[in-house]
Motif scaffolding. Structure first.
Motif, PDB file in Angstrom:
ATOM      1  N   LYS A   1      11.480  -0.128   3.873  1.00 37.13           N
ATOM      2  CA  LYS A   1      10.695  -0.599   2.759  1.00 37.13           C
ATOM      3  C   LYS A   1       9.365  -1.046   3.085  1.00 37.13           C
ATOM      4  CE  LYS A   1      15.157  -2.132   0.133  1.00 37.13           C
ATOM      5  NZ  LYS A   1      15.565  -3.200  -0.368  1.00 37.13           N
ATOM      6  N   VAL A   2       8.593  -0.337   2.747  1.00 30.88           N
ATOM      7  CA  VAL A   2       6.774  -0.469   2.828  1.00 30.88           C
ATOM      8  C   VAL A   2       6.530  -1.329   1.832  1.00 30.88           C
ATOM      9  CG1 VAL A   2       4.831   0.562   3.239  1.00 30.88           C
ATOM     10  CG2 VAL A   2       6.710   1.853   4.174  1.00 30.88           C
ATOM     11  N   VAL A   3       5.553  -2.215   2.157  1.00 30.08           N
ATOM     12  CA  VAL A   3       5.172  -3.280   1.006  1.00 30.08           C
ATOM     13  C   VAL A   3       3.787  -3.023   1.031  1.00 30.08           C
ATOM     14  CG1 VAL A   3       4.851  -5.632   0.506  1.00 30.08           C
ATOM     15  CG2 VAL A   3       7.163  -4.968   1.552  1.00 30.08           C
ATOM     16  N   LEU A   4       3.171  -3.178  -0.273  1.00 32.36           N
ATOM     17  CA  LEU A   4       1.824  -2.894  -0.502  1.00 32.36           C
ATOM     18  C   LEU A   4       1.166  -4.496  -0.101  1.00 32.36           C
ATOM     19  CD1 LEU A   4      -0.386  -1.279  -1.670  1.00 32.36           C
ATOM     20  CD2 LEU A   4      -0.173  -2.390  -3.731  1.00 32.36           C
ATOM     21  N   SER A   5      -0.014  -4.479   0.946  1.00 34.77           N
ATOM     22  CA  SER A   5      -0.614  -5.658   1.319  1.00 34.77           C
ATOM     23  C   SER A   5      -1.833  -5.872   0.629  1.00 34.77           C
ATOM     24  CB  SER A   5      -0.852  -5.510   2.856  1.00 34.77           C
ATOM     25  OG  SER A   5       0.367  -5.410   3.607  1.00 34.77           O
ATOM     26  N   LYS A   6      -2.531  -4.743   0.160  1.00 37.18           N
ATOM     27  CA  LYS A   6      -3.875  -5.017  -0.533  1.00 37.18           C
ATOM     28  C   LYS A   6      -3.942  -4.254  -1.869  1.00 37.18           C
ATOM     29  CE  LYS A   6      -5.596  -6.844   3.362  1.00 37.18           C
ATOM     30  NZ  LYS A   6      -6.024  -8.138   3.342  1.00 37.18           N
ATOM     31  N   PRO A   7      -4.769  -4.938  -2.652  1.00 39.26           N
ATOM     32  CA  PRO A   7      -4.951  -4.290  -4.101  1.00 39.26           C
ATOM     33  C   PRO A   7      -5.406  -2.533  -4.051  1.00 39.26           C
ATOM     34  CG  PRO A   7      -5.726  -6.391  -4.149  1.00 39.26           C
ATOM     35  CD  PRO A   7      -5.575  -6.076  -2.669  1.00 39.26           C
ATOM     36  N   LEU A   8      -5.126  -1.978  -4.704  1.00 38.95           N
ATOM     37  CA  LEU A   8      -5.473  -0.543  -5.046  1.00 38.95           C
ATOM     38  C   LEU A   8      -6.686  -0.529  -5.846  1.00 38.95           C
ATOM     39  CD1 LEU A   8      -1.876   1.148  -4.581  1.00 38.95           C
ATOM     40  CD2 LEU A   8      -3.490   0.893  -3.039  1.00 38.95           C
ATOM     41  N   ASP A   9      -7.685   0.376  -5.563  1.00 42.07           N
ATOM     42  CA  ASP A   9      -8.597   0.682  -6.523  1.00 42.07           C
ATOM     43  C   ASP A   9      -9.011   2.106  -6.507  1.00 42.07           C
ATOM     44  OD1 ASP A   9     -10.952   0.891  -8.041  1.00 42.07           O
ATOM     45  OD2 ASP A   9     -12.254  -0.323  -6.819  1.00 42.07           O
ATOM     46  N   TYR A  10      -8.623   2.851  -7.647  1.00 41.40           N
ATOM     47  CA  TYR A  10      -8.454   4.135  -7.775  1.00 41.40           C
ATOM     48  C   TYR A  10     -10.001   4.775  -7.471  1.00 41.40           C
ATOM     49  CZ  TYR A  10      -7.949   9.120  -9.606  1.00 41.40           C
ATOM     50  OH  TYR A  10      -7.894  10.366  -9.636  1.00 41.40           O
ATOM     51  N   GLU A  11     -10.796   4.020  -8.120  1.00 37.90           N
ATOM     52  CA  GLU A  11     -12.299   4.236  -8.131  1.00 37.90           C
ATOM     53  C   GLU A  11     -13.006   4.574  -6.652  1.00 37.90           C
ATOM     54  OE1 GLU A  11     -11.244   4.077 -11.790  1.00 37.90           O
ATOM     55  OE2 GLU A  11     -11.071   2.413 -10.512  1.00 37.90           O
ATOM     56  N   SER A  12     -12.409   3.838  -5.875  1.00 35.05           N
ATOM     57  CA  SER A  12     -12.860   3.668  -4.344  1.00 35.05           C
ATOM     58  C   SER A  12     -12.178   4.634  -3.408  1.00 35.05           C
ATOM     59  CB  SER A  12     -12.980   2.111  -4.041  1.00 35.05           C
ATOM     60  OG  SER A  12     -11.440   1.571  -3.659  1.00 35.05           O
ATOM     61  N   ARG A  13     -11.023   4.671  -3.625  1.00 39.96           N
ATOM     62  CA  ARG A  13      -9.996   5.652  -2.848  1.00 39.96           C
ATOM     63  C   ARG A  13      -8.895   6.235  -3.818  1.00 39.96           C
ATOM     64  NH1 ARG A  13      -8.827   3.983   3.161  1.00 39.96           N
ATOM     65  NH2 ARG A  13     -10.932   3.424   3.134  1.00 39.96           N
ATOM     66  N   THR A  14      -8.875   7.616  -3.821  1.00 39.99           N
ATOM     67  CA  THR A  14      -7.764   8.063  -4.536  1.00 39.99           C
ATOM     68  C   THR A  14      -6.518   8.547  -3.749  1.00 39.99           C
ATOM     69  OG1 THR A  14      -8.925  10.260  -4.331  1.00 39.99           O
ATOM     70  CG2 THR A  14      -9.340   8.607  -6.171  1.00 39.99           C
TER      71      THR A  14
END
Length: 213
Positions: A186-199
């Motif tokens: 199971k892979v956990v998200l560590s940082k918030p995602l930002d579509y505008e900076s990285r897709t």
């Protein structure tokens, strides 16, 4: 180690190996239970034969028969493994046991027979492989919660060893993810995602097993 993105059924079969011994009787024998590691070389010791020697006795003949008799040969009063470079003892192919019989004849008259059961001990000789359906491209919502499980990978190992999963930290986007339970996949998200900076994000994962020495 494998890189991502990339009842025994007893049957009667006539397989016979015989050896002549002198000054022996077909006595004091016993069933043979032994073990041998897969990939063992030709001549690997399996077991001694307990039939005792009596001076002055008639000549006896010892024969190996049974479903897996061709995996053994007799050397005096010793049973050895009959493997070769082109015929490797493979637990994943043959199953966990080899089955045969040792029969003792005196003056060509069958006097006794004993069961041979040899366990093939597992060696870590197969790499784990990821299931393709768990490593396909997929989408994660931009608003996915930090510390939530965003995807799960799964690998299988023919040797039956426990698999753990590792994110390759040399991956450009490795810092976005982590694995809290190495054996879960199971892979956990560590940082918030930002579509505008990285897709698009890409990481490399490894499936590994602990080698038993």
């Amino acid at each position: 180690m494998s890189r991502m993105f990339r009842l025994l059924l007893w049957q009667l079969v006539l397989r016979v190996s015989c050896h002549v011994a002198t000054a022996s009787l077909c006595t004091a024998g016993s069933n043979i239970f032994a073990s041998v590691r897969e990939n063992s070389p030709v001549g690997q010791f399996i077991s001694h034969i307990s039939i005792r020697s009596d001076p002055g006795a008639n000549t006896v003949r010892l024969c190996l028969t049974g479903p897996n008799a061709n995996w053994f040969y007799l050397e005096g009063r010793t049973i050895r493994l009959n493997s070769s470079a082109s015929r490797v003892l493979d637990r994943e192919v043959l199953g966990p046991f080899l089955i045969a019989e040792l029969t003792c004849y005196e003056d060509d008259i069958k006097q006794s027979h004993y069961r041979i059961l040899v366990e093939i001990l597992n060696e870590n000789d197969n790499k784990p492989k990821f299931l393709e359906e768990t490593i396909q491209p997929f989408s994660i919502s931009e608003v996915a919660a930090v510390n939530s499980v965003v995807f799960t990978v799964k690998a299988v190992d023919s040797d039956g060893d426990m698999i753990s999963y590792v994110i390759d930290q040399s991956s450009e986007d490795a810092w976005f993810f982590r694995i809290d339970l190495p054996n879960s996949g199971k892979v956990v998200l560590s940082k918030p995602l930002d579509y505008e900076s990285r897709t698009r994000l890409q990481i490399i994962m490894w499936a590994q097993v602990k080698v038993q020495l």
